[in-house]
Design an enzyme around this catalytic site. Sequence first.
Site, short mmCIF file in Angstrom:
data_model
loop_
_atom_site.label_atom_id
_atom_site.label_comp_id
_atom_site.label_asym_id
_atom_site.label_seq_id
_atom_site.Cartn_x
_atom_site.Cartn_y
_atom_site.Cartn_z
N GLU A 1 0.19 -9.32 5.05
CA GLU A 1 -0.90 -8.37 4.78
C GLU A 1 -2.30 -8.99 4.88
O GLU A 1 -3.14 -8.78 4.01
CB GLU A 1 -0.71 -7.73 3.40
CG GLU A 1 0.52 -6.86 3.35
CD GLU A 1 0.70 -6.13 2.03
OE1 GLU A 1 0.94 -4.92 2.08
OE2 GLU A 1 0.59 -6.76 0.97
C1 ACM Z 1 4.98 -7.38 1.01
O1 ACM Z 1 5.59 -6.45 0.46
N1 ACM Z 1 3.66 -7.32 1.15
C2 ACM Z 1 5.67 -8.54 1.53
#
Ligand code: ACM
Length: 534
Positions: free
Chosen positions: A351
Amino acid sequence: MIRRRIPLALSCAMLAAACRPGAPVTATNPSPAHAPLVMPPRLIPAPAQMTVGTGAPFAITRETVIRVDNGNAEALQVAEALGTMLRTPTDFPLVATLVPAGSPDVAPGTSAIHLALAPDRSALGDEGYELVVNSDAVRLTAYRPAGLFHGIETLRQLLPVKIESEIGVDRQAWNIPAVTITDTPRFAWRGAMLDVARHFYTVKEVEQFIDIAALYKLNVVHLHLSDDQGWRIAIPSRPLLTSAGSLSQVGGGPGGFYTADDYAEITRYAQARYITIVPEVEMPGHSYAAIAAYPNVACANRAVGSSYTGTDVGWSTFCVDSAATYTMLDDIIRDLAAMTPGKYIHIGGDEVQTLTPAQYIKFVEHVQQIVTSHGKQMVGWEEITKAHLLPTTIAQQWKSDSATAALQYGSKLIMSPSDKVYLDMKYDATTELGLHWAGYVEVRDAYDWDPATYMKGVPESAIIGVEAPLWSETLANITAAEYMLMPRLPAVAEVGWTPQANRNWDDFRTRLAAHAARWNQIGINWYRSPQIAW
Ligand code: ACM
């Protein structure tokens, strides 16, 4: 051992786990109408092979001894763990002894639980075991001590629920049904992740989490030790990470961190249960707590000691073009590697929304070198497959097919599909805790899928295993965590352990129902899923 006779009318769901869903049920001998119906033990995960005997059970009594017939100090420790498990509820002495090789067997009539390491049973692998129970003796054999440990977890489930009592229990027959089990796991990595960054969990709470994992034969506990909201592990060369970076959590609570002694205690506790702790420190994103402690690793400086208590993701990053960042990451990974007995360091990598693809790739490849230089294998969320990975690096699938890119490097995948095994997802629209960005995840969703067919083009040989993450944005303590884990974690444990051909939802839900009494006895909080006839 008398093979159990299978009445023709028995459904697959009532049979031992070796029953294949959809396969005709055949019996070698039609059972006389008056034959007692022997219910198979309700084991989770279902063993690879099980034959239920019709003979009398083995009864643990005040006279029962635990013998390690062919073993070593480690096998004796497993025998001791069995003794510890049994002594309090039974109030029997259950002395465990390591018997020298070549010693005579126990005298006829002696009630004994035998543990043995068998160097010629390499087919059982590192974690498999064979368990033969009849009225005379219990014989547990494994190639390695981890197999003996999984075998005693099976014995535990074969015993009455009161075996979980923390006080002595009167007027209870401690019977183990006659059974022959030969059992090995499908996957080498069977994990659960606890996010101790969004909310801090005490050492005791982490140990409770490890206990639940051990009960269902998991062998990895992945600790998410840092995020925007807090840094939770003392790093000797970078003391501000904890003195400045651990003081808060989601919602603004006091946070916390593990000292080196705390972490040693956690890893020791896990090792005694044949569980590897995989520590994760997040980079380059999810890193605000570290940046607030050492602002020189951010491209735009921030005030030291400020904290973030919200739940947005994707906005923070280390300055990936700065030498200071890599100096700090080398310090962190070196210290963490020295404190960690297991061979893996998880670097997050998910992310990141503020870097170019080229910046991200360069960063991951640099960190991979750092992890390797400190003697560990790197693990990262599936986004790391954008970089050139080493074959020893492991990518953790969680959201998409992009994880398949790992295959071109020979890197293995951990399967953690968020719509199946993210145990912080709500069960349904009425669940008060949890999130639902990946959908609702009921018990059947967590159970009824096959890692080897989940992603096109990813064969079983490319998958090292399965892991259930538990993110803690909404989960402030172990009681809340347990509500989300149970009953879905046993489902994921069976996905990871049991051969696909032996898995069947109807059979599983019947077995699962019988486990609630155990959770109640242990004091584990759980969700009463309407999918199960409790
Ligand atoms: C995640 O759930 N950001 C690995």
